[in-house]
Design a protein around this motif. Sequence first.
Motif, PDB file in Angstrom:
ATOM      1  N   LYS A 170       0.738  -1.137  -0.059  1.00 53.26           N
ATOM      2  CA  LYS A 170       0.038  -0.186   0.057  1.00 53.26           C
ATOM      3  C   LYS A 170       1.036   1.153   0.075  1.00 53.26           C
ATOM      4  N   LEU A 171       1.807   1.384   0.706  1.00 59.37           N
ATOM      5  CA  LEU A 171       2.921   2.491   0.745  1.00 59.37           C
ATOM      6  C   LEU A 171       3.690   2.799  -0.536  1.00 59.37           C
ATOM      7  N   MET A 172       3.839   1.424  -1.235  1.00 57.39           N
ATOM      8  CA  MET A 172       4.714   1.810  -2.474  1.00 57.39           C
ATOM      9  C   MET A 172       3.778   2.157  -3.909  1.00 57.39           C
ATOM     10  N   LEU A 173       2.340   2.212  -3.480  1.00 59.70           N
ATOM     11  CA  LEU A 173       1.279   2.753  -4.367  1.00 59.70           C
ATOM     12  C   LEU A 173       1.487   4.208  -4.237  1.00 59.70           C
ATOM     13  N   ASN A 174       1.972   4.801  -3.406  1.00 61.66           N
ATOM     14  CA  ASN A 174       1.827   6.316  -3.208  1.00 61.66           C
ATOM     15  C   ASN A 174       3.386   7.006  -3.304  1.00 61.66           C
ATOM     16  N   ILE A 175       4.348   6.183  -3.696  1.00 61.87           N
ATOM     17  CA  ILE A 175       5.629   6.639  -4.003  1.00 61.87           C
ATOM     18  C   ILE A 175       6.310   6.236  -5.260  1.00 61.87           C
ATOM     19  N   ALA A 176       6.763   7.167  -5.921  1.00 58.31           N
ATOM     20  CA  ALA A 176       7.514   6.662  -7.259  1.00 58.31           C
ATOM     21  C   ALA A 176       8.607   5.521  -7.082  1.00 58.31           C
ATOM     22  N   GLN A 177       8.393   4.694  -8.063  1.00 60.83           N
ATOM     23  CA  GLN A 177       9.556   3.498  -7.906  1.00 60.83           C
ATOM     24  C   GLN A 177      10.791   4.054  -8.147  1.00 60.83           C
ATOM     25  N   GLY A 178      11.744   3.378  -7.343  1.00 62.10           N
ATOM     26  CA  GLY A 178      12.925   3.944  -7.218  1.00 62.10           C
ATOM     27  C   GLY A 178      13.436   5.015  -5.985  1.00 62.10           C
ATOM     28  N   GLN A 179      12.312   5.487  -5.523  1.00 63.10           N
ATOM     29  CA  GLN A 179      12.353   6.635  -4.717  1.00 63.10           C
ATOM     30  C   GLN A 179      12.831   5.947  -3.360  1.00 63.10           C
ATOM     31  N   GLU A 180      13.261   6.709  -2.201  1.00 66.31           N
ATOM     32  CA  GLU A 180      13.751   6.182  -1.105  1.00 66.31           C
ATOM     33  C   GLU A 180      12.678   6.006  -0.128  1.00 66.31           C
ATOM     34  N   ILE A 181      12.038   5.265   0.566  1.00 70.92           N
ATOM     35  CA  ILE A 181      11.104   5.596   1.413  1.00 70.92           C
ATOM     36  C   ILE A 181      11.630   5.717   2.865  1.00 70.92           C
TER      37      ILE A 181
END
Length: 339
Positions: A192-203
Amino acid sequence: MATAQDIIKDLKNRKFKPVYLLHGEEPYYIDLIGNYIEHHLLSDAEKGFNQTVLYGKDTDIMTAINAAKRYPMMSDYQVVIVKEAQDMKWGRDDDDKKGINPVLAYLENPLQSTILVFCYKYGKFDKRKKTYKAIDKHGLIFESTALYDNKIPGWIEAYITEKKYRISQQASAMLAEYLGNDLSKIANELDKLMLNIAQGQEISLKDIQDNIGISKEYNVFELQAALVKKDAYKVNQIVNYFEANPKANPIVLVLGNLNNFFSKVLAYHYVKDKSNAARELGVNPYFLKDYEQAARGYNLGKVFQVISYLREYDLKSKGVDSNTDHGGLMRELMFKIIH
């Protein structure tokens, strides 16, 4: 022993075993392999005639074996999956009066055109049984073991990396502390978290706070920090927030986290070589300073007392010898811990 990734790699390469026993305390990998088999081994056209899904509570071992004995129709393979196999009646594990056990007879000579899968979750299958030994000899057994708490941050980082993202060490450690060691729950929250963050970006910590419902100022980690500092004002602010948002901060979760924290503070008191404290406690080195500071503010006797309070108020929160609301219980408990 083959890992879940090894098994799925073989499945992708169409290297099948006639029988799979997926068992163990951690359901995540059992579901991962079982779901891959259910959704990817047969085409949609083949599934209609050649895929059978049974549930342990509603079936028995002979039903599964009889299904496995059938030959596929217009397909090279048929698939029989028994979900929740820990609830299934497994029957005798020895020969009957005629010297025959039909279950063992099949497992010792399984059809190569059938892929029979037992998903046996939340516990280990008895390795002494003939059933286990027959599957081990003629099929494949995978044991899914629960991860220790100190391994969870590394698991999170590996999961994130596989999805082509990055995560800071502090963020993975915070997630592990907050979500515990339920891998299915962690994977669900990460997805769910990754749905809101651009791929490759650091969480980052901020991403987690914004997307997983951890308030920036009012969460169990801030409560722990305030208790370590014995900051009564901040503790009461957080407790008031918890009381106003009970679904996001259930008392059971809060008390469980505090019990885990003070249990590690207790263990820290007994560590002789403090330079190895992180490894001894099984915690991420990033959080070690919190336990060091807590040990300075809470001597050994006080930590024992705090753990006793936490157990007492856990019972009270469940209605044992108490009619007080959860907010009131939390305020009482915090006062006792600090003083």
